[in-house]
Design a protein around this motif. Structure first.
Motif, PDB file in Angstrom:
ATOM      1  N   PRO A   1       0.805  -1.228   0.000  1.00  0.00           N
ATOM      2  CA  PRO A   1       0.000   0.000   0.000  1.00  0.00           C
ATOM      3  C   PRO A   1       0.837   1.276   0.000  1.00  0.00           C
ATOM      4  O   PRO A   1       0.386   2.305  -0.511  1.00  0.00           O
ATOM      5  CB  PRO A   1      -0.825  -0.117   1.289  1.00  0.00           C
ATOM      6  N   PHE A   2       2.059   1.219   0.531  1.00  0.00           N
ATOM      7  CA  PHE A   2       2.901   2.415   0.530  1.00  0.00           C
ATOM      8  C   PHE A   2       3.359   2.754  -0.888  1.00  0.00           C
ATOM      9  O   PHE A   2       3.409   3.921  -1.278  1.00  0.00           O
ATOM     10  CB  PHE A   2       4.107   2.216   1.453  1.00  0.00           C
ATOM     11  N   LEU A   3       3.693   1.728  -1.664  1.00  0.00           N
ATOM     12  CA  LEU A   3       4.061   1.969  -3.057  1.00  0.00           C
ATOM     13  C   LEU A   3       2.867   2.497  -3.840  1.00  0.00           C
ATOM     14  O   LEU A   3       3.000   3.430  -4.644  1.00  0.00           O
ATOM     15  CB  LEU A   3       4.555   0.667  -3.696  1.00  0.00           C
ATOM     16  N   ILE A   4       1.704   1.929  -3.599  1.00  0.00           N
ATOM     17  CA  ILE A   4       0.501   2.370  -4.304  1.00  0.00           C
ATOM     18  C   ILE A   4       0.193   3.827  -3.966  1.00  0.00           C
ATOM     19  O   ILE A   4      -0.131   4.630  -4.845  1.00  0.00           O
ATOM     20  CB  ILE A   4      -0.684   1.453  -3.961  1.00  0.00           C
ATOM     21  N   ASP A   5       0.311   4.182  -2.688  1.00  0.00           N
ATOM     22  CA  ASP A   5       0.056   5.566  -2.283  1.00  0.00           C
ATOM     23  C   ASP A   5       1.099   6.518  -2.871  1.00  0.00           C
ATOM     24  O   ASP A   5       0.784   7.662  -3.213  1.00  0.00           O
ATOM     25  CB  ASP A   5       0.044   5.683  -0.759  1.00  0.00           C
ATOM     26  N   THR A   6       2.335   6.049  -2.984  1.00  0.00           N
ATOM     27  CA  THR A   6       3.368   6.883  -3.600  1.00  0.00           C
ATOM     28  C   THR A   6       3.044   7.154  -5.059  1.00  0.00           C
ATOM     29  O   THR A   6       3.165   8.286  -5.545  1.00  0.00           O
ATOM     30  CB  THR A   6       4.749   6.200  -3.497  1.00  0.00           C
ATOM     31  N   LEU A   7       2.611   6.126  -5.766  1.00  0.00           N
ATOM     32  CA  LEU A   7       2.230   6.296  -7.168  1.00  0.00           C
ATOM     33  C   LEU A   7       1.029   7.239  -7.287  1.00  0.00           C
ATOM     34  O   LEU A   7       0.967   8.066  -8.196  1.00  0.00           O
ATOM     35  CB  LEU A   7       1.908   4.935  -7.786  1.00  0.00           C
ATOM     36  N   ARG A   8       0.086   7.124  -6.355  1.00  0.00           N
ATOM     37  CA  ARG A   8      -1.079   8.003  -6.373  1.00  0.00           C
ATOM     38  C   ARG A   8      -0.644   9.443  -6.083  1.00  0.00           C
ATOM     39  O   ARG A   8      -1.155  10.389  -6.702  1.00  0.00           O
ATOM     40  CB  ARG A   8      -2.102   7.529  -5.342  1.00  0.00           C
ATOM     41  N   TYR A   9       0.281   9.614  -5.160  1.00  0.00           N
ATOM     42  CA  TYR A   9       0.791  10.943  -4.796  1.00  0.00           C
ATOM     43  C   TYR A   9       1.443  11.621  -5.993  1.00  0.00           C
ATOM     44  O   TYR A   9       1.310  12.819  -6.214  1.00  0.00           O
ATOM     45  CB  TYR A   9       1.789  10.774  -3.649  1.00  0.00           C
ATOM     46  N   LEU A  10       2.145  10.827  -6.798  1.00  0.00           N
ATOM     47  CA  LEU A  10       2.825  11.342  -7.981  1.00  0.00           C
ATOM     48  C   LEU A  10       1.930  11.330  -9.211  1.00  0.00           C
ATOM     49  O   LEU A  10       2.390  11.648 -10.314  1.00  0.00           O
ATOM     50  CB  LEU A  10       4.076  10.499  -8.263  1.00  0.00           C
TER      51      LEU A  10
END
Length: 258
Positions: free
Chosen positions: A163-172
């Motif tokens: 989920p941290f990678l997914i949130d990072t992708l969403r943030y970017l």
């Protein structure tokens, strides 16, 4: 706010200076979450600029997630949270901005592909295959395939189960989608480019299906390397026409063109 506005970088566009002043007020808490922004007319008078400048500045704040529109009620301040990334126009032209964002994608997508190869479940493979089919169908119908391309890479990210990678992708997301819009527009101009992209996607999928993290990393990183190569090979006319316009939100902080 007027004093703060006057102290900003003189070389910046008026709309950028207004946006920066308002952003500073929001992040400092002087414009609190839930507060309604003054009207365009009031802000134009306060900053001594036109309503068009105010409209552009507020549009930038909206793209940064700092304000939200409520139909019939106006613009309201949102919780500031983390400051999204933005490029400084002095250091990144449109073409270099796209390349730099794809370089960021290379690091993220390679790791995502590794985890997807290690953790994918049968249902994930179904979703990834469905995304590939949807992308091919969109292109066949004459679409740009941007949303479908993003959905394909998101399906791989979901299979990574981080989920941290997914949130990072969403943030970017604003920048990743913007860069994808440019790369796909360039690739659509040449049959060989479009074929390469389809082959690279298929290579990533095969590695994930095989549960081979080494090949998944190589395929995903290679896909991004090739995207950069294709951008560098783009016809100069592409940048003089749609490329420059599509890339402008990446360096100007404005919402993507529709």
């Amino acid at each position: 706010m007027t004093a703060l506005f006057q102290s900003l970088t003189p070389g910046a566009r008026l709309s950028d200076r207004v946006a920066e002043a308002l952003e500073a007020e929001i992040r400092a808490g002087r414009l609190a979450a839930g507060l309604k922004l003054p009207t365009e007319t009031a802000l134009a008078e306060q900053f001594a600029v036109s309503r068009t400048v105010i409209r552009e500045a507020v549009s930038r704040l909206k793209s940064l997630g700092l304000v939200d529109s409520r139909q019939g009620s106006g613009m309201f301040v949102r919780e500031a949270g983390f400051a999204p990334l933005s490029f400084d126009m002095r250091y990144a032209g449109s073409k270099s901005a796209v390349v730099q964002i794809v370089e960021v994608r290379r690091a993220l997508e390679a790791e995502v592909a590794v985890l997807a190869a290690q953790r994918r479940q049968p249902g994930d493979l179904v979703q990834i295959r469905a995304a590939i089919t949807a992308l091919a169908d969109a292109v066949a119908r004459g679409g740009d395939g941007v949303a479908e391309d993003v959905a394909f890479h998101r399906a791989i990210a979901d299979a990574a189960r981080n989920p941290f990678l997914i949130d990072t992708l969403r943030y970017l997301g604003q920048f990743l989608v913007g860069a994808t819009r440019v790369t796909r527009a360039n690739e659509a101009r040449r049959v060989d480019f479009a074929r390469q992209v389809a082959d690279e996607h298929a290579h990533i999928v095969r590695a994930i299906e095989a549960g081979d993290p080494v090949q998944a990393r190589l395929a995903a990183a290679g896909h991004m390397d090739n995207a950069i190569h294709r951008i560098e090979q783009a016809d100069p006319a592409f940048w003089q026409q749609e490329g420059e316009a599509l890339a402008r939100p990446l360096t100007g902080g404005l919402p993507p063109l529709r």
